[in-house]
Design an enzyme around this catalytic site. Structure first.
Site, short mmCIF file in Angstrom:
data_model
loop_
_atom_site.label_atom_id
_atom_site.label_comp_id
_atom_site.label_asym_id
_atom_site.label_seq_id
_atom_site.Cartn_x
_atom_site.Cartn_y
_atom_site.Cartn_z
N CYS A 90 3.57 8.41 1.26
CA CYS A 90 4.20 7.56 1.81
C CYS A 90 3.97 6.19 1.03
O CYS A 90 3.08 5.35 0.46
CB CYS A 90 3.07 7.09 3.13
SG CYS A 90 3.78 6.61 4.51
N CYS A 137 7.39 -6.79 7.63
CA CYS A 137 7.92 -6.73 8.12
C CYS A 137 8.13 -7.92 9.26
O CYS A 137 7.84 -8.80 9.43
CB CYS A 137 7.37 -4.82 8.77
SG CYS A 137 8.81 -4.32 9.27
N GLU A 175 0.54 -1.19 -0.22
CA GLU A 175 0.14 0.04 -0.24
C GLU A 175 0.73 1.04 0.00
O GLU A 175 1.59 1.27 0.84
CB GLU A 175 -1.11 0.33 1.48
CG GLU A 175 -2.19 -0.75 0.72
CD GLU A 175 -3.32 -1.01 1.70
OE1 GLU A 175 -2.83 -0.53 3.35
OE2 GLU A 175 -4.19 -1.33 1.54
N CYS A 206 7.36 -4.28 15.99
CA CYS A 206 7.07 -3.19 16.98
C CYS A 206 5.45 -4.01 16.91
O CYS A 206 4.68 -3.32 16.74
CB CYS A 206 7.03 -2.26 15.82
SG CYS A 206 8.83 -2.14 15.31
N CYS A 227 -1.37 5.38 10.50
CA CYS A 227 0.05 4.82 10.93
C CYS A 227 -0.51 2.90 11.15
O CYS A 227 -0.91 2.86 12.28
CB CYS A 227 1.09 5.67 11.73
SG CYS A 227 1.81 6.96 10.96
N CYS A 271 1.80 -2.16 16.21
CA CYS A 271 1.77 -1.98 14.86
C CYS A 271 0.94 -2.79 14.71
O CYS A 271 1.70 -3.54 14.44
CB CYS A 271 3.19 -2.02 14.53
SG CYS A 271 3.32 -1.66 12.51
S1 SF4 Z 1 6.70 -0.23 12.66
FE1 SF4 Z 1 5.21 -1.49 12.09
S2 SF4 Z 1 6.07 -1.80 10.17
FE2 SF4 Z 1 7.47 -0.34 10.90
S3 SF4 Z 1 9.26 -1.11 11.33
FE3 SF4 Z 1 7.56 -1.38 13.04
S4 SF4 Z 1 6.36 -3.37 13.08
FE4 SF4 Z 1 7.97 -2.44 10.92
#
Ligand code: SF4
Length: 413
Positions: free
Chosen positions: A151, A158, A136, A162, A389, A165
């Site tokens: 963006c 990923c 996206e 995190c 986000c 997220c």
């Molecule tokens: S915030 Fe989300 S997309 Fe960004 S590095 Fe951490 S896990 Fe990956």
């Protein structure tokens, strides 16, 4: 890819050891990254995509097909300045050569699966690449002026997980190639009809790039760097390095390289000021702790009062939002030309975090601001289309899964 920057001879013994370690680390990171390489640029019919090639590669290809090197300049102009995807529209190239090029090459774009525009005018694209993988891209228009940020995603999935997220709950599938990274920006420009590329001070609607979509761009450095060089090239898209910001969770050795080679702006996803907490919410911290991340920010060459480093800080109620946290943040970043983006947490199903209260957000922002750092509270954009986000891709995946399950149920019944 050019070699890592040479170690300055003036470095102390400690500095020398750190630089050598970083070289080793960079080699290790690159080797790991290569395991997630994007597919080749060749189509099943043998034609090759010209987007995403460096000037040198394009020249080599022209020479390979018996053409003069100056064709690179012509093609570059049509592809990246005019935004033309059809060789027959490249009017400075004679018809026989147009035909020859069309037989062998394409000027590609990612396929648009969906394009949604939010009530606040944020536009989200779901792009599909040639191997069926998707990512996206979000265009976030400025509220006051005719400009805005695109963006861009750098990976499908990923590795970093995190904990706040939602995007990070998707395992890494692969890196995006330079063509796919540049292609996101070009396809977004197609959608707004912003071709030819505005020159010099001419206002641009799609005026900045933030590498803040899905993925950790510094774990796909080579492709990201190649794409950014193409985008910055003055004879094509010509976006200034000052208008590009790369956001990292703190891959320290590659931060140095990015600063030395690309000189684009840096944003760091800090999110916590103590290692015990950051180890938990940004697990990469176990490898590159806060002290090292901040030290890399201090030596980032492109940082100045005119080009501040952005620290991203997600506000999680009773986790990282105390006044003591704010004071520690100020202490950590003191002396760095910086601003702090405070991001209200977007709750998602399954997450145990809660957003900070408005009062706490404002108290935190005031402490940071009183210390001389801009500390805007970033209002979530595009919430109604899940473009905010940490929300990227998850909803489209969920819907697709639901559709597949529906279809499977239909078949069984
Ligand atoms: S915030 Fe989300 S997309 Fe960004 S590095 Fe951490 S896990 Fe990956």
């Amino acid at each position: 890819m050019s070699a890592a920057p040479a170690i300055p001879p003036t470095l102390s013994r400690d500095g020398m050891a750190a630089a050598l370690l970083n070289d080793e680390e960079r080699t290790r990171i690159r080797a790991k990254s290569a395991q997630f390489a994007p597919p080749t640029a060749a189509l099943p019919d043998g034609r090759r995509d010209l987007v995403g090639l460096s000037r040198e590669e394009l020249t080599d290809i022209m020479v390979e097909i018996g053409e003069k090197p100056f064709r690179t300049k012509q093609l570059w102009h049509w592809i990246y300045h005019q935004g033309v995807t059809d060789f027959s529209r490249m009017s400075s190239i004679a018809r026989p050569l147009q035909e020859k090029l069309a037989e062998r090459f394409i000027v590609g774009r990612p396929g648009v699966v969906t394009e949604q525009t939010s009530q606040d005018s944020t536009r989200k694209f779901l792009f599909r690449f040639r191997d069926g993988q998707e990512a996206e891209t979000v265009y976030i228009p400025d509220r006051q002026e005719d400009r805005g940020a695109v963006c861009i995603s750098s990976q499908v999935g990923c590795t970093l997980s995190c904990t706040f997220c939602h995007t990070g709950t998707q395992a890494l599938v692969r890196n995006l190639g330079a063509a796919e990274i540049v292609g996101q920006f070009m396809a977004a420009r197609d959608s707004y009809g912003e071709w030819p590329s505005p020159k010099g001070e001419t206002p641009r609607l799609l005026s900045t790039i933030v590498l803040m979509g899905m993925g950790e761009p510094l774990y796909n450095y080579d492709n990201v760097a190649k794409a950014m060089r193409i985008i910055m090239d003055g004879e094509g898209i010509g976006l200034s390095r000052r208008r590009i910001t790369l956001s990292t969770s703190g891959v320290v050795p590659m931060m140095d390289q990015c600063g030395a080679e690309l000189g684009i702006n840096l944003a760091v996803s800090l999110h916590a000021v103590r290692d015990d907490l950051r180890d938990e919410i940004v697990p990469l911290n176990r490898k590159y702790p806060i002290r090292e991340v901040i030290a890399a920010c201090r030596r980032y060459p492109a940082a100045s009062n005119a080009r501040r480093i952005t620290f991203e800080y997600i506000m999680l109620r009773d986790i990282n939002d105390s006044e003591a946290d704010a004071r520690e943040l100020v202490r950590l970043i003191s002396g760095i030309p910086a601003k702090v983006n405070l991001i209200p947490f977007n709750p998602w199903p399954g997450s145990s975090y809660r957003p900070s209260t408005r009062e706490q957000l404002e108290r935190f922002a005031k402490i940071v601001m009183d210390a001389g750092f801009a500390s805007p509270i970033r209002m979530p954009r595009g919430r109604d289309i899940l473009a905010a986000c940490g929300q990227l891709r998850t909803e489209s995946q969920r819907l697709r899964r639901a559709a597949r399950e529906d279809a499977a149920t239909d078949t069984v019944e």
